[in-house]
Design an enzyme around this catalytic site. Structure first.
Site, PDB file in Angstrom:
ATOM      1  N   SER A 190       0.838  -1.189   0.000  1.00  0.00           N
ATOM      2  CA  SER A 190       0.000   0.000   0.000  1.00  0.00           C
ATOM      3  C   SER A 190       0.880   1.250   0.000  1.00  0.00           C
ATOM      4  O   SER A 190       1.720   1.407  -0.888  1.00  0.00           O
ATOM      5  CB  SER A 190      -0.965  -0.047   1.189  1.00  0.00           C
ATOM      6  OG  SER A 190      -2.014   0.877   1.032  1.00  0.00           O
TER       7      SER A 190
ATOM      8  N   ASP B  22      -9.459  -3.575  -6.426  1.00  0.00           N
ATOM      9  CA  ASP B  22      -9.091  -2.912  -5.177  1.00  0.00           C
ATOM     10  C   ASP B  22     -10.064  -1.772  -4.900  1.00  0.00           C
ATOM     11  O   ASP B  22     -10.203  -0.856  -5.717  1.00  0.00           O
ATOM     12  CB  ASP B  22      -7.661  -2.368  -5.302  1.00  0.00           C
ATOM     13  CG  ASP B  22      -7.087  -1.853  -3.992  1.00  0.00           C
ATOM     14  OD1 ASP B  22      -7.815  -1.159  -3.254  1.00  0.00           O
ATOM     15  OD2 ASP B  22      -5.911  -2.126  -3.716  1.00  0.00           O
TER      16      ASP B  22
ATOM     17  N   HIS C  64      -7.871  -5.031  -1.440  1.00  0.00           N
ATOM     18  CA  HIS C  64      -6.693  -4.244  -1.065  1.00  0.00           C
ATOM     19  C   HIS C  64      -5.880  -5.006  -0.023  1.00  0.00           C
ATOM     20  O   HIS C  64      -6.363  -5.285   1.082  1.00  0.00           O
ATOM     21  CB  HIS C  64      -7.118  -2.895  -0.489  1.00  0.00           C
ATOM     22  CG  HIS C  64      -5.951  -1.987  -0.199  1.00  0.00           C
ATOM     23  ND1 HIS C  64      -5.236  -1.354  -1.192  1.00  0.00           N
ATOM     24  CD2 HIS C  64      -5.349  -1.640   0.976  1.00  0.00           C
ATOM     25  CE1 HIS C  64      -4.262  -0.635  -0.652  1.00  0.00           C
ATOM     26  NE2 HIS C  64      -4.312  -0.802   0.662  1.00  0.00           N
TER      27      HIS C  64
END
Length: 325
Positions: A150, A274, A303
């Site tokens: 991320s 995502d 995600h």
């Protein structure tokens, strides 16, 4: 290795029952809270050279096998730390494969919150560079592999694209990286993500308030006044780090503009469903134009999810990628 990464074909991703859909993939670890047991390891401390007195803390785990493998340096995502579920899961994989692993708490994250007056952001690669430069020579004798998730994935890709390595960096990997920060911030703040948004923004504000004596009243008050992630970046992250506003912060630090400059074998794992990151940047980028990049793009996975048949798909991709090296 002279002209790019070795050929790489990711295994197919098949979601594991009952984790159907992008939202269940995304929140699975929060629901289940898997243990991923690890040995205690050794704390390492890295004083930052910018004169502010900040010290980053990290956890070093020796490998399970007595073999010579590159050190893996892991960078967590937003509101994460060395103990995030995904960090611990991949640490276990890498230790079993014979890699020593350094789980770095970014500036002000996790245990580093009480030793830092500043906070990490999506492009603070100078901190990564300072940590690598301070590592013992014997620990990096076989090189370094960078892995990020991320926000930490964006930071990893930016660092790899900058190419200013104080130690030999032999490979990298990014999972669910918001490579277009502005587009990701807009999507994350949209109504379908209001529950995610409320939780993460709340955690960011709570961190700033809990550490008000370290970060200072100016930035703690600015954080408290932010009404969404874009506003937090506009009122706190950008001015705190010398940018005019959130758009400038996003433009300067988005990994998308650094991808063409990466010149070490790099795995990029992402799910096109995502809920936090728009797929366009991944779909429109010409992956074939940079032979050092190995994309593993799946239609599903959420995600930092990828909970599939046979294990966590991003870890399966990482293992196959490292085998190819």
């Amino acid at each position: 290795m002279t002209d790019g990464a070795p050929p790489f074909t990711p295994p197919p991703f098949r979601p594991r029952f009952p984790w159907w859909g992008r939202h269940l993939q995304t929140i699975r670890n929060t629901i289940v809270k898997p243990a991923y047991p690890l040995p205690p390891g050794r704390e390492m401390r890295f004083a930052m050279p910018d004169g502010g007195g900040d010290v980053l803390l990290a956890r070093l785990n020796p490998p399970a096998l007595a073999v010579s493998r590159p050190l893996a340096v892991l960078l967590h995502g937003l509101t994460g730390s060395e103990d995030s579920f995904y960090v611990r899961a991949t640490t276990r994989l890498l230790l079993d494969r014979g890699h020593p692993v350094l789980r770095l708490n970014l500036r002000g994250a996790g245990p580093s919150a009480v030793t830092c007056s500043r906070r990490y952001h999506a492009g603070r690669t100078g901190d990564v560079r300072a940590v690598l430069a301070a590592l013992p020579v014997d620990l990096v004798a076989d090189g370094v592999i960078m892995v990020g998730w991320s926000l930490g994935g964006n930071c990893t890709l930016k660092f790899l694209g900058e190419g200013d390595f104080p130690v030999p960096v032999v490979a990298g990997a990014a999972i669910s990286a918001p490579i277009d920060l502005a587009a990701s911030s807009r999507l994350f703040g949209s109504p379908p993500n209001r529950l995610y948004h409320r939780r993460l923004l709340g955690q960011m504000k709570a961190d700033m308030q809990a550490n008000r004596s370290k970060v200072g009243d100016l930035w703690a008050d600015a954080a408290l006044a932010a009404h969404d992630l874009w506003d937090f970046d506009d009122k706190v992250v950008a001015p705190w780090n010398g940018w005019a506003d959130a758009p400038e912060y996003y433009r300067v630090n988005s990994a998308l503009s650094f991808l063409p400059r990466i010149a070490v074998p790099t795995l990029v794992v992402h799910a096109l469903d995502d809920p936090w990151i728009p797929p366009a940047a991944y779909q429109d980028f010409r992956w074939s134009a940079n032979p050092w990049l190995s994309p593993a793009l799946s239609r599903a996975g959420g995600h930092v999810g990828f909970h599939g048949v046979g294990g966590v798909w991003s870890d399966l991709c990482l293992a196959r990628f490292l085998d190819g090296l």
